[in-house]
Design an enzyme around this catalytic site. Structure first.
Site, PDB file in Angstrom:
ATOM      1  CG  ASP A  92     -18.912-118.358 -54.078  1.00 37.04           C
ATOM      2  OD1 ASP A  92     -18.104-117.757 -53.000  1.00 37.04           O
ATOM      3  OD2 ASP A  92     -17.571-118.753 -55.044  1.00 37.04           O
ATOM      4  CG  ASP A  94     -15.577-113.370 -51.981  1.00 35.78           C
ATOM      5  OD1 ASP A  94     -14.748-112.911 -51.389  1.00 35.78           O
ATOM      6  OD2 ASP A  94     -16.269-112.593 -52.063  1.00 35.78           O
ATOM      7  CE  LYS A 226     -19.622-121.019 -50.079  1.00 35.11           C
ATOM      8  NZ  LYS A 226     -19.267-119.767 -51.515  1.00 35.11           N
TER       9      LYS A 226
END
Length: 302
Positions: A92, A94, A226
């Site tokens: 990921d 952020d 994802k």
């Protein structure tokens, strides 16, 4: 079944002196576990202990993390056969690779932070649907210009400690590295290059001329995206889930992290820490290298 217990202290802290390591191993023995080997990954900083007869691994791991939290130690467990350098890393972006939530930084820049940050927090903790929340937040950013986004990137976006070392070291070992973000390609394209990752996937902001029009290209790239991305690339490369390591912090990372043994929560929201056992709570992203049997001397620090 045999497992490696990996212990990581803050980088350059040298806090795991022989006495503390002996204290930890004595605690381990109270569980009637056999210690077969102790590998030094970084002197006084990181060790891998091979254990036999471990059964309640999640409870054991939780107790160790609580017991030694004042030392800022992080503990991880992985199967013996799964301990080694991975062929695929999915991260990921952020609040994981970078210290920011990009959409919150845009909102702060245009004076809408309080309104948007509350929605971001609710989405990341799993209280509301990520896809719907993202569309609602983006719609309120209409008229932000590309020049403003560039300024936000240059002035506000900061890498988390260890991100560059992680990317460069994984590249050294020919691992395929991917940023998979619920954020925006405007930022992932830049961060990918900055941390030496090979690919990035995220949501694409829609512009009319030089300004955001309040939309993104559909479908939304979120939790299921994802997971699908990770499994599809693994299939393309003929990899098993044991060949993958993934890291994230928010609720939209849970599906991805739960699908493999080495899914790691990075300074994560409570909803993530409740279900993901291997957690980086105190230390930096280089912990992911120790989890793959990479010693500090082999980090790419260039």
């Amino acid at each position: 079944m045999k497992y490696y217990l990996i212990i990581v202290a803050p980088r350059d802290s040298y806090i795991i002196k022989p006495a503390l390591l002996a204290q930890i191993t004595n605690y381990v023995k109270q569980y009637n576990l056999k210690i077969e080997e102790i590998k030094e990954l970084a002197e006084n900083e990181a060790y891998a202990i091979l254990l036999d007869h471990l059964t309640e691994k999640n409870i054991f791991l939780r107790e160790l993390n609580i017991l030694y939290q004042d030392y800022k130690l992080d503990f991880f467990i992985t199967k013996e056969e799964n301990y080694g350098v991975k062929k695929l890393l999915i991260a990921d972006m952020d609040s994981t690779i970078i210290a920011n939530e990009c959409i919150d930084e845009i909102a702060r820049y245009v004076g809408k932070y309080d309104q948007i940050a509350q929605i971001t927090e609710a989405a990341m903790t799993g209280k509301i649907n990520f896809e719907n929340s993202l569309l609602a937040r983006v719609s309120s950013l209409k008229s932000v210009t590309k020049a403003q986004l560039e300024e936000i990137y240059k002035l506000k976006i900061k890498l988390n400690t260890g991100a560059k070392i992680l990317g460069r070291t994984m590249a050294k070992y020919n691992c395929h590295t991917i940023l998979a973000s619920g954020g925006f390609t405007f930022f992932t394209n830049k961060i990918r290059n900055l941390v030496s990752f090979k690919e990035d996937y995220a949501n694409k902001l829609s512009f009319t001329g030089d300004q955001l029009d309040g939309n993104i290209d559909l479908p939304v790239f979120g939790s299921q995206s994802k997971l699908d991305l990770m499994l599809n690339i693994a299939a393309q490369k003929n990899l098993t889930t044991n060949d993958i390591i993934a890291v994230g912090d928010g609720a939209n990372d849970i599906a991805m992290l739960s699908a493999i043994e080495l899914g790691v929560a990075y300074k994560a929201k409570w909803a993530v820490r409740e279900v993901i056992s291997n957690q980086i709570n105190h230390n930096d992203l280089t912990s992911l290298l120790y989890l793959q049997a990479i010693a500090k001397k082999d980090f790419d620090l260039a």
